[in-house]
Scaffold this active site. Structure first.
Site, PDB file in Angstrom:
ATOM      1  N   ASP A 292      43.013  36.573  43.919  1.00 47.02           N
ATOM      2  CA  ASP A 292      42.623  37.093  42.594  1.00 47.02           C
ATOM      3  C   ASP A 292      42.538  35.988  41.549  1.00 47.02           C
ATOM      4  O   ASP A 292      42.755  36.219  40.360  1.00 47.02           O
ATOM      5  CB  ASP A 292      43.605  38.176  42.115  1.00 47.02           C
ATOM      6  CG  ASP A 292      43.797  39.275  43.132  1.00 47.02           C
ATOM      7  OD1 ASP A 292      42.789  39.815  43.601  1.00 47.02           O
ATOM      8  OD2 ASP A 292      44.961  39.581  43.464  1.00 47.02           O
TER       9      ASP A 292
ATOM     10  N   LYS B 288      37.672  33.632  42.106  1.00 48.58           N
ATOM     11  CA  LYS B 288      36.737  32.943  43.006  1.00 48.58           C
ATOM     12  C   LYS B 288      35.313  33.467  42.864  1.00 48.58           C
ATOM     13  O   LYS B 288      34.353  32.720  43.019  1.00 48.58           O
ATOM     14  CB  LYS B 288      37.213  33.092  44.454  1.00 48.58           C
ATOM     15  CG  LYS B 288      38.534  32.405  44.753  1.00 48.58           C
ATOM     16  CD  LYS B 288      38.943  32.548  46.204  1.00 48.58           C
ATOM     17  CE  LYS B 288      39.292  33.966  46.582  1.00 48.58           C
ATOM     18  NZ  LYS B 288      40.483  34.488  45.859  1.00 48.58           N
TER      19      LYS B 288
ATOM     20  N   GLY C 152      38.298  42.015  46.599  1.00 58.46           N
ATOM     21  CA  GLY C 152      37.069  42.158  45.827  1.00 58.46           C
ATOM     22  C   GLY C 152      36.810  40.953  44.948  1.00 58.46           C
ATOM     23  O   GLY C 152      37.735  40.364  44.399  1.00 58.46           O
TER      24      GLY C 152
ATOM     25  N   GLN D  99      41.107  36.267  49.256  1.00 53.86           N
ATOM     26  CA  GLN D  99      42.543  36.046  49.049  1.00 53.86           C
ATOM     27  C   GLN D  99      42.844  34.576  48.667  1.00 53.86           C
ATOM     28  O   GLN D  99      41.960  33.844  48.245  1.00 53.86           O
ATOM     29  CB  GLN D  99      43.355  36.470  50.275  1.00 53.86           C
ATOM     30  CG  GLN D  99      43.362  37.948  50.542  1.00 53.86           C
ATOM     31  CD  GLN D  99      42.363  38.365  51.582  1.00 53.86           C
ATOM     32  OE1 GLN D  99      41.900  37.591  52.402  1.00 53.86           O
ATOM     33  NE2 GLN D  99      42.021  39.641  51.586  1.00 53.86           N
TER      34      GLN D  99
END
Length: 421
Positions: A13, A16, A40, A222
Site C-alpha cells: 500500500d 505503487k 489493489g 504488496q
C-alpha cells in the site's frame, strides 16, 4: 532498453500504482509478475479513480502491452468483472496478455481461505479471503489449474475431475459445500471462451521483447515485509513481491533488470495481523489515516498507521538492490507536529539495527526515534529545490540513513503532483 522493477519497500500500500502509471508512459510493456487480486493499485485517470486488482497499471494506455505473467495467481471471474468495469468507463482500446502458465484461483480456493481463517480464530493471519494462499498451495502441490488449461477442453475436464477428488474431500472435512464437476467445468469453459483472446505464452513474448530492446516495467503487489520468505512470517502474503522474484515470476534473466525503484511511503502502514513497532494508537495516527485515505483499495478496511520505520526500509533496499526511492504521500505529513522516524529498535534492553526473524522477538521491539520539525509547502511547488528546508531535512535524512537517493517525490494523488530529480 530500460527494464525497471517497481517494488514496495514496506508492508504494501505504498502507492505503487501511481508510480507505475507515471513510469508506464515511458514503457512499451507493463507486467504483473506475482500475487493475485488481494492487492489493489489505485490510479487516477481522466479525473476518475480506478482500483486495479489484477490488471497491470498500464491498461489505460493503448500503446502499452499489459502482461499478467507466470507468477501471478489469477481469479478469471474477478478479472472479467475488472475488464468489463474499465470498458464501461470508456476504456476499450487496450492490449492485454495473460500467461498460459499462471495458476487460476478457483471458487473452492475462496471457500477454503475463509474456512482456514475462521479455524485460526484469534490467531488468524488476516488474509483478504480472496483464495490467494490456497491457490499457491495447489500450485506447489502440483494440482493447480492453469490459464492455458482453459483452452484444452478435454484435458481441462480430466484435470478438474482429479483435482476435485482432493478438494471436495477437503471441503467436506470442513463442513463446506462440495463442487459438482459438470457445473464447475461449464463455468470454466464459459470464462475460458471470454478470456481466450488474451491467453498467450507471455514468457516467449517477454524474451522477444528484451531482444527487441523494448522498455519494460515490472510491478509487484504488496511489499517486501509481506514476502513469504523474508517478511513477518506467517503474517505475510503467499508469494515474493521483491525485485529478486521478477526473473522467476516473469521468466526473464536477472541480468536484464537495470533499474529497481523502491516505493516508500513517507510514513508506515500495514493491514492484517502481526508486529508493527511504530504503530500509532493516538490522534496523530488517526489524522494520518484520514489525510492519507488509508483504507484498503479492495477490502476498504482501515489500515494500521505508524511513523516511518527506516530499520525496515533500509533492510529491504539493501536486500533488493534498489537503485532509487520514490517517496510517496509526502503531502500527508504536512502540518503534523512531532514527526518522527524510527532509526533503531530496543529489544530486551539491547539496541539493534535489524528486523528479527523471530516473530516473538520482533513483537518485543520498541522503536527508537529521531524527531523532525513540522513542515508545510504551497501548491505551486514544481521541484525539490522549492521545498521548505524542514521538508528537505526529512528527505535528506532518509537518503543518508539508507544510502539510496530519493529521486521521485509524490505530493498529491494526481499524476502531475510528482517531483522528479
Amino acid at each position: 532498453m530500460s527494464v525497471t522493477v517497481i517494488e514496495g519497500s514496506q508492508w504494501g500500500d505504498e502507492g505503487k500504482g501511481k508510480i507505475t502509471d507515471y513510469l508506464a508512459s515511458q514503457s512499451d510493456i507493463v507486467v504483473r509478475f506475482q500475487g493475485g487480486n488481494n492487492a489493489g493499485h489505485t490510479i487516477c485517470f481522466n479525473g476518475k479513480r480506478f482500483a486495479l486488482r489484477s490488471l497491470p497499471s498500464g491498461i489505460f494506455n493503448s500503446n502499452i502491452t499489459n502482461v499478467i505473467a507466470d507468477g501471478v495467481v489469477l481469479n478469471p471471474f474477478s478479472l472479467k468483472e475488472e475488464i468489463e468495469g474499465i470498458k464501461s468507463s470508456g476504456i476499450t482500446d487496450f492490449k492485454l496478455l495473460i500467461s498460459n502458465r499462471c495458476h487460476l484461483i478457483m471458487p473452492y480456493h475462496l471457500d477454503l481461505d475463509g474456512a482456514y481463517e475462521n479455524l485460526l480464530s484469534d490467531k488468524k493471519i488476516g488474509t483478504t479471503k480472496k483464495g490467494i494462499g490456497p491457490c499457491y498451495v495447489d500450485k506447489a502441490a502440483r494440482r493447480g489449474i492453469r490459464a492455458g488449461d482453459l483452452l484444452e477442453k478435454d484435458f481441462l475436464k480430466e484435470k478438474l475431475k482429479d483435482t476435485l477428488k482432493v478438494k471436495n474431500l477437503e471441503l467436506r472435512s470442513l463442513g463446506l459445500k462440495e463442487y459438482d464437476l459438470e457445473d464447475l467445468y461449464n463455468k470454466l469453459i464459459e470464462i475460458g471462451d471470454y478470456l481466450k483472446k488474451y491467453i498467450a505464452d507471455s514468457q516467449y513474448f517477454l524474451i522477444n521483447a528484451l531482444e527487441e530492446n523494448k522498455n519494460i516495467l515490472f510491478e509487484g503487489a504488496q511489499g517486501m515485509m509481506l514476502d513469504i520468505d523474508r517478511g513477518t512470517y506467517p503474517y505475510v502474503t503467499s508469494s515474493s513481491p521483491s525485485s529478486n522474484y521478477v526473473s522467476q515470476g516473469a521468466g526473464i534473466p536477472p541480468q536484464a533488470i537495470n533499474r529497481v525503484v523502491a516505493i516508500c511511503k513517507a510514513y508506515t502502514t500495514r493491514v492484517g495481523e502481526g508486529p508493527f513497532p511504530t504503530e500509532l494508537h493516538n490522534e496523530i495516527g488517526d489524522l494520518i489515516r484520514e489525510k492519507g485515505h488509508e483504507y484498503g483499495t479492495v477490502t476498504k478496511r482501515p489500515r494500521r498507521v505508524g511513523y516511518l520505520d527506516l530499520v525496515v526500509v533500509k533492510r529491504n533496499l539493501k536486500m533488493s538492490g534498489a537503485s532509487e526511492i520514490a517517496l510517496m504521500l509526502f503531502d500527508v505529513l504536512e502540518n503534523i507536529d512531532h514527526l518522527k522516524i524510527c532509526i533503531n529498535y530496543e529489544l530486551d534492553g539491547k539496541i539493534i539495527d535489524y528486523v528479527p526473524a523471530s516473530l516473538n522477538e520482533y513483537s518485543r521491539c520498541k522503536p527508537i526515534y529521531k524527531e523532525f520539525k513540522k513542515f508545510s509547502f504551497s501548491d505551486k511547488i514544481h521541484s525539490f529545490n522549492e521545498l521548505p528546508i524542514e521538508a528537505k531535512e526529512y528527505i535528506s535524512f532518509i537518503e543518508e540513513f539508507t544510502g539510496v537517493k530519493v529521486k521521485i517525490l509524490s505530493i498529491g494523488s494526481d499524476r502531475n503532483a510528482t517531483l522528479v530529480r
